[in-house]
Design a protein around this motif. Structure first.
Motif, PDB file in Angstrom:
ATOM      1  N   PHE A 219     -15.526 -22.964   5.847  1.00 48.45           N
ATOM      2  CA  PHE A 219     -14.861 -22.159   6.303  1.00 48.45           C
ATOM      3  C   PHE A 219     -15.344 -21.352   7.732  1.00 48.45           C
ATOM      4  O   PHE A 219     -14.512 -21.243   8.733  1.00 48.45           O
ATOM      5  N   LEU A 220     -16.855 -21.409   7.244  1.00 50.79           N
ATOM      6  CA  LEU A 220     -17.483 -20.437   8.654  1.00 50.79           C
ATOM      7  C   LEU A 220     -18.021 -21.435   9.146  1.00 50.79           C
ATOM      8  O   LEU A 220     -17.085 -20.843  11.145  1.00 50.79           O
ATOM      9  N   ALA A 221     -17.361 -21.942   9.541  1.00 51.34           N
ATOM     10  CA  ALA A 221     -18.340 -23.116  10.334  1.00 51.34           C
ATOM     11  C   ALA A 221     -15.972 -24.048  11.528  1.00 51.34           C
ATOM     12  O   ALA A 221     -16.469 -23.847  12.478  1.00 51.34           O
ATOM     13  N   LYS A 222     -15.433 -23.358  10.490  1.00 52.56           N
ATOM     14  CA  LYS A 222     -13.959 -24.262  11.162  1.00 52.56           C
ATOM     15  C   LYS A 222     -13.902 -22.922  11.665  1.00 52.56           C
ATOM     16  O   LYS A 222     -12.508 -22.909  12.431  1.00 52.56           O
ATOM     17  N   LEU A 223     -14.919 -21.360  11.286  1.00 53.65           N
ATOM     18  CA  LEU A 223     -14.279 -20.561  12.233  1.00 53.65           C
ATOM     19  C   LEU A 223     -14.675 -19.904  13.584  1.00 53.65           C
ATOM     20  O   LEU A 223     -14.804 -19.259  14.778  1.00 53.65           O
ATOM     21  N   GLY A 224     -15.825 -20.912  13.305  1.00 53.70           N
ATOM     22  CA  GLY A 224     -16.384 -21.405  14.975  1.00 53.70           C
ATOM     23  C   GLY A 224     -17.719 -20.197  14.791  1.00 53.70           C
ATOM     24  O   GLY A 224     -18.549 -20.878  16.007  1.00 53.70           O
ATOM     25  N   VAL A 313     -13.060 -15.798   3.872  1.00 49.14           N
ATOM     26  CA  VAL A 313     -14.045 -15.795   4.355  1.00 49.14           C
ATOM     27  C   VAL A 313     -13.920 -14.729   6.591  1.00 49.14           C
ATOM     28  O   VAL A 313     -15.356 -14.247   6.251  1.00 49.14           O
ATOM     29  N   ARG A 314     -12.783 -14.700   6.548  1.00 47.92           N
ATOM     30  CA  ARG A 314     -12.850 -14.585   7.690  1.00 47.92           C
ATOM     31  C   ARG A 314     -12.942 -12.222   6.929  1.00 47.92           C
ATOM     32  O   ARG A 314     -13.549 -11.981   7.756  1.00 47.92           O
ATOM     33  N   GLU A 315     -12.413 -12.371   6.440  1.00 54.44           N
ATOM     34  CA  GLU A 315     -12.568 -10.964   6.062  1.00 54.44           C
ATOM     35  C   GLU A 315     -13.938 -10.242   5.407  1.00 54.44           C
ATOM     36  O   GLU A 315     -14.538  -9.169   5.608  1.00 54.44           O
ATOM     37  N   THR A 316     -14.551 -11.266   4.660  1.00 49.72           N
ATOM     38  CA  THR A 316     -15.721 -11.094   3.907  1.00 49.72           C
ATOM     39  C   THR A 316     -16.595 -11.089   5.564  1.00 49.72           C
ATOM     40  O   THR A 316     -17.657  -9.836   5.430  1.00 49.72           O
ATOM     41  N   GLN A 338     -32.595 -13.825   8.632  1.00 52.68           N
ATOM     42  CA  GLN A 338     -31.488 -14.046   9.133  1.00 52.68           C
ATOM     43  C   GLN A 338     -30.289 -15.002   8.331  1.00 52.68           C
ATOM     44  O   GLN A 338     -30.160 -15.850   8.384  1.00 52.68           O
ATOM     45  N   PRO A 339     -29.533 -14.019   7.547  1.00 50.30           N
ATOM     46  CA  PRO A 339     -28.717 -14.282   7.073  1.00 50.30           C
ATOM     47  C   PRO A 339     -27.773 -15.069   7.235  1.00 50.30           C
ATOM     48  O   PRO A 339     -27.129 -14.702   8.518  1.00 50.30           O
ATOM     49  N   ILE A 340     -27.087 -16.517   6.871  1.00 50.47           N
ATOM     50  CA  ILE A 340     -26.652 -17.548   7.922  1.00 50.47           C
ATOM     51  C   ILE A 340     -25.029 -17.171   6.794  1.00 50.47           C
ATOM     52  O   ILE A 340     -24.044 -16.901   8.056  1.00 50.47           O
TER      53      ILE A 340
END
Ligand code: PLP
Length: 450
Positions: A219-224, A313-316, A338-340
């Motif tokens: 989902f992180l990838a989907k958010l760009g 995921v966006r909120e987190t 560098q945490p992803i």
């Protein structure tokens, strides 16, 4: 009063009284509900949890041990696995199974790779697997359970697996390499494409531990956000573990193990044909399996859907960036590596981070302590919305207090028991000491009552 020679009450106690007792026993537990705990509970809100409890109750007594008796559970499990295959870059040939947790998923992956190697190389007596030092201890547990020798390889300065060093650690006995997506301690993503090249060159397996990231990175990838490839899209990846009961926000007791192909899954399954009790088949480590966590996992994914996970995921990530900025604004404190995503470690350049951890604990926070480097660990969830300002405030105070030397008596080097809130001195005797503490904890006959 409990009779210690015969602790089972002769006459059953009233249910109401038992419920009161149980509620009060929780008084000294970590206060995760108010966002004061930074691990162990992944909470997506009261309504979601009430729904999970309702679903779990529906399948509370059903047993997934028999897919013939409970085809409902079999169908739910198949659908959960299918959704996961879709999330993690799998294709037509990808298969998988649900388990009780990340540890069981990892145990099964190691067992499957070992048995595949045994069938292909019957003369391989001492199989090995190459594991970055930041990988979850479940891999070392698997190594000890299944007699696969784990070869630990130090990570690089960026805390990511060192693919060149891991390549050098491979030999003709190596059957498997491990990578994390991301690692628990620093939340960094290992160089999975590089490791895939090494695995392909050596003709060995590559397990991706996406227990933490499996429900976050897609989902992180989907958010760009930039997310390097980590899943079945990378050709050398042979298996992936993914926890539903972490960022999947399912009920506890739900994880999955996925394999690139059917052959590996076959090596996971246990079959006994000559038991007087009949034909016994078990796909994973457990025998009897409650239907509750399986149904709750299915219902979670179906009810949140892609949009639900994207929102979480966006909120987190928004909370994570506020936290990171706040931590880095405190003089001397820094984020390790560098945490992803939303899992990270706080280090200190100029004072004892564990002394700060003690002060934070006195203020009612629950934080894991880590070593190499000394740090405090954070797993951010949307439930921390209510507490990050207070956390940053207390962290700033703790940092100033430690610098002013108001608690120098605690600057001893300490380790923390992962998942157990107890501090021990960190020396070469730590292993023995911890073993004795745990033995005492589990062998004791009279529990501490509050
Ligand atoms: C939590 C975790 C595990 C183990 O999962 P359990 O559900 O606790 O057994 C394995 N790997 C990583 C990266 C984890 O975060």
């Amino acid at each position: 009063m409990v009779n210690t020679s015969n602790p089972l009450p002769a006459k059953g106690i009233e249910r109401e009284e038992l419920l009161r007792t149980l509620t009060s026993r929780k008084n000294n537990d970590a206060n995760w509900r108010q966002g004061r705990s930074w691990s162990l509970v992944y909470y997506a809100g009261d309504e979601h949890t009430a729904f999970l409890a309702e679903v779990a109750r529906l399948f509370f007594s059903e047993n997934a041990l028999s897919p013939r008796a409970f085809p409902s559970l079999r169908s739910l499990e198949i659908e959960v696995v299918a959704m996961l295959i879709g999330l993690l870059g799998g294709g037509e040939r990808t298969v998988g199974a649900m388990t009780s947790g990340g540890t069981e998923s990892i145990l099964m992956a190691v067992k499957a790779h070992r048995d595949k190697a045994r069938s292909e190389k019957p003369r391989l007596a001492y199989p090995e697997m190459v594991v970055p030092t930041t990988a979850h201890p479940a891999f070392l547990k698997a190594a000890s359970y299944f007699d696969v020798k784990a070869i630990p390889v130090p990570v690089g300065k960026d805390f990511k697996a060192d693919s060149a060093a891991m390549a050098r650690a491979c030999n003709e006995r190596t059957i498997l390499m491990v990578a994390s997506a991301p690692s628990f301690p620093q939340g960094v993503l290992d160089p999975i494409e590089e490791l895939s090249d090494v695995a392909c060159r050596n003709g060995i397996g590559l397990h991706i531990d996406a227990c933490l990231g499996g429900f976050f990175l897609p989902f992180l990838a989907k958010l760009g956000y930039p997310v390097p490839a980590y899943d079945f899209a990378v050709p050398g990846v042979t298996s992936i573990s993914v926890d539903l009961h972490k960022y999947g926000y399912a009920a506890k007791g739900a994880s999955a193990i996925l394999y690139r192909n059917r052959e590996l899954l076959g090596h996971q399954i246990f079959v006994c044909t000559d038991w007087p009790g009949g034909l016994y088949i078990s796909p994973n480590a457990a025998g009897t399996r409650s239907g509750g966590p399986i149904a709750a996992a299915w219902a979670t994914m179906m009810s949140l859907g892609e949009q639900g996970y994207l929102r979480l995921v966006r909120e987190t990530m928004s909370l994570t960036s506020t936290l990171r900025a706040g931590i880095e604004a405190i003089p001397g404190l820094y984020i390790v590596g560098q945490p992803i995503m939303s899992v990270m470690a706080i280090g200190s350049e100029d004072s004892c981070i564990f002394a700060m951890g003690d002060l934070m604990e006195e203020k009612g926070w629950t934080l894991d302590r880590q070593n190499n480097p000394d740090s405090l660990h954070l797993v951010v969830t949307p439930n921390h919305r209510q507490s990050i300002n207070a956390f940053l405030h207390d962290l700033g105070e703790a940092s100033r207090a430690v610098k002013q030397g108001t608690n120098t008596d605690r600057s001893a080097r300490r380790a923390t028991l992962y998942g157990v809130t107890e501090n021990v001195e960190y020396t070469d005797k730590t292993q023995d000491l911890v073993e004795r503490i745990i033995e005492e904890t589990y062998a004791t006959r009279t529990a501490i009552r509050n």
